[in-house]
Each structure stands twice: as structure tokens, then as C-alpha cells.
Design a protein around this motif. Sequence first.
Motif, PDB file in Angstrom:
ATOM      1  N   TYR A   1      27.423   2.554   1.611  1.00 53.48           N
ATOM      2  CA  TYR A   1      28.756   1.972   1.551  1.00 53.48           C
ATOM      3  C   TYR A   1      29.726   3.045   1.082  1.00 53.48           C
ATOM      4  CZ  TYR A   1      26.100  -2.287   1.992  1.00 53.48           C
ATOM      5  OH  TYR A   1      25.244  -3.250   2.435  1.00 53.48           O
ATOM      6  N   GLY A   2      30.848   3.149   1.780  1.00 58.48           N
ATOM      7  CA  GLY A   2      31.813   4.207   1.506  1.00 58.48           C
ATOM      8  C   GLY A   2      32.845   3.831   0.457  1.00 58.48           C
ATOM      9  N   SER A   3      33.830   4.701   0.316  1.00 56.98           N
ATOM     10  CA  SER A   3      34.861   4.518  -0.708  1.00 56.98           C
ATOM     11  C   SER A   3      35.858   3.423  -0.344  1.00 56.98           C
ATOM     12  CB  SER A   3      35.595   5.835  -0.954  1.00 56.98           C
ATOM     13  OG  SER A   3      36.205   6.257   0.246  1.00 56.98           O
ATOM     14  N   ASP A   4      35.744   2.854   0.867  1.00 58.34           N
ATOM     15  CA  ASP A   4      36.626   1.741   1.228  1.00 58.34           C
ATOM     16  C   ASP A   4      36.153   0.421   0.620  1.00 58.34           C
ATOM     17  OD1 ASP A   4      34.393   1.860   2.860  1.00 58.34           O
ATOM     18  OD2 ASP A   4      35.404   0.952   4.583  1.00 58.34           O
TER      19      ASP A   4
ATOM     20  N   ILE B   1      36.673  -2.347  -9.419  1.00 54.33           N
ATOM     21  CA  ILE B   1      36.284  -0.978  -9.726  1.00 54.33           C
ATOM     22  C   ILE B   1      36.182  -0.225  -8.403  1.00 54.33           C
ATOM     23  CG2 ILE B   1      34.538   0.480 -10.812  1.00 54.33           C
ATOM     24  CD1 ILE B   1      33.701  -2.110 -12.368  1.00 54.33           C
ATOM     25  N   GLU B   2      36.929   0.870  -8.295  1.00 47.13           N
ATOM     26  CA  GLU B   2      36.925   1.662  -7.075  1.00 47.13           C
ATOM     27  C   GLU B   2      35.623   2.461  -6.987  1.00 47.13           C
ATOM     28  OE1 GLU B   2      39.361   1.636  -4.730  1.00 47.13           O
ATOM     29  OE2 GLU B   2      40.430   0.127  -5.909  1.00 47.13           O
ATOM     30  N   MET B   3      35.107   2.582  -5.776  1.00 43.81           N
ATOM     31  CA  MET B   3      33.917   3.393  -5.538  1.00 43.81           C
ATOM     32  C   MET B   3      34.298   4.876  -5.683  1.00 43.81           C
ATOM     33  SD  MET B   3      31.146   1.593  -4.395  1.00 43.81           S
ATOM     34  CE  MET B   3      30.346   2.447  -3.069  1.00 43.81           C
ATOM     35  N   PRO B   4      33.336   5.728  -6.002  1.00 43.67           N
ATOM     36  CA  PRO B   4      33.635   7.158  -6.082  1.00 43.67           C
ATOM     37  C   PRO B   4      34.130   7.684  -4.732  1.00 43.67           C
ATOM     38  CG  PRO B   4      31.434   6.690  -6.924  1.00 43.67           C
ATOM     39  CD  PRO B   4      31.959   5.434  -6.348  1.00 43.67           C
ATOM     40  N   ALA B   5      35.191   8.475  -4.777  1.00 44.84           N
ATOM     41  CA  ALA B   5      35.799   8.972  -3.540  1.00 44.84           C
ATOM     42  C   ALA B   5      34.907  10.023  -2.878  1.00 44.84           C
ATOM     43  CB  ALA B   5      37.167   9.568  -3.844  1.00 44.84           C
ATOM     44  N   GLY B   6      34.836   9.962  -1.579  1.00 42.62           N
ATOM     45  CA  GLY B   6      34.135  10.963  -0.806  1.00 42.62           C
ATOM     46  C   GLY B   6      32.630  10.814  -0.764  1.00 42.62           C
ATOM     47  N   GLU B   7      32.078   9.768  -1.375  1.00 36.03           N
ATOM     48  CA  GLU B   7      30.625   9.596  -1.378  1.00 36.03           C
ATOM     49  C   GLU B   7      30.264   8.271  -0.716  1.00 36.03           C
ATOM     50  OE1 GLU B   7      28.526  10.242  -5.049  1.00 36.03           O
ATOM     51  OE2 GLU B   7      30.220  11.335  -5.862  1.00 36.03           O
ATOM     52  N   ASP B   8      29.203   8.290   0.043  1.00 39.25           N
ATOM     53  CA  ASP B   8      28.627   7.063   0.576  1.00 39.25           C
ATOM     54  C   ASP B   8      27.369   6.778  -0.235  1.00 39.25           C
ATOM     55  OD1 ASP B   8      30.605   6.878   2.431  1.00 39.25           O
ATOM     56  OD2 ASP B   8      29.425   7.689   4.092  1.00 39.25           O
ATOM     57  N   LEU B   9      27.299   5.591  -0.853  1.00 39.28           N
ATOM     58  CA  LEU B   9      26.206   5.253  -1.762  1.00 39.28           C
ATOM     59  C   LEU B   9      25.436   4.046  -1.263  1.00 39.28           C
ATOM     60  CD1 LEU B   9      28.159   5.509  -5.141  1.00 39.28           C
ATOM     61  CD2 LEU B   9      26.753   7.273  -4.108  1.00 39.28           C
TER      62      LEU B   9
END
Length: 160
Positions: free
Chosen positions: A97-100, A110-118
Motif C-alpha cells: 500500500y502506497g502513500s495515498d 496518520i499519513e503513511m510514510p512518503a515514497g514507500e510502499d508497505l
Amino acid sequence: MSMQFESEQDLMQEQGQVVHKIVIPAPADDNKEDADLEREVWQAEAQESATEEEDLTAENFFDFSGGTSRAPKNKTKPAVKANTSKAVKPKDPEKKYGSDFVICYARERIEMPAGEDLTLEQVRQWLETDFPEFGKERTEMLVDEDQKFIVPILKSPKKG
């Protein structure tokens, strides 16, 4: 033992009756006609406000008869918003799942970390640094693909 009252208003207040005091200001000028007209206006306004106020004496304070003196209550129920959330357990636990996506926990976004797909496991580990209650065996992750939400849910341990 009898009590002495200074005025009739004091006696009425002691008996629990509502007393309306009418205060009429002094006339602005010496013109008698204007003063009389102004006094009449003030008296009329005072009478209107006194009749508009509801008399809350002991006799009618607990009146449950539903008389016509009170406005009828609105009996329509407010519209209930339909549950539009479609958060479900993902079928593929290795999906990234991406930063969107946004993590929704404890009324916070809570925003996901930018630039990482987790993956969901990586998201859980990342959350565990700030929220230690998200242990591996106690956390269930739900995903709403339409609204781009990841919702971590805490599970209680089983007894015995």
C-alpha cells in the motif's frame, strides 16, 4: 411567629408565585406628550414579554398533560447516514500500500510514510514504534480500498 413583608411582591415571592417587575425608564426630555407616549410603549412591551414567558410555578412545572400551551414536538426521526465503509480483511497479505493510503486509528488520521510502499505487516511494525499496543498477535488490519483507509484493530487475548 409571623413574618413581616415590606411589599406585596415580597409576599408573592415567598408564596412561590412568579413576580414580573416592570421597569420604566425616565423620559428623555421634558415634553409631557412624548413622555406619556414613551411610557405607553414601554408598558406594552413589558406586558408582551410578561405574557410570552411561561409561568413556572409549582402547580404547572410538572404538567405532563400535553396541553396546547406548549409547541408540539417534532416526531420525525433524523435521517440515519448509511454505513458506507467497506473495510475488510485483505485476501492478499503481501499486497503493498502506497502513500495515498491513510491509517485511521483512535479518531486520528496518520499519513503513511512518503515514497514507500508497505505491506500490512510493515505498516503494523511502523505503527508499533508509536503505539506499542499493536503487537503481532493482537492486531488485525482492515483495508478500505475505495476510501484508501487502513484501519488497525486491537484484539483482546483469549482467556484460558
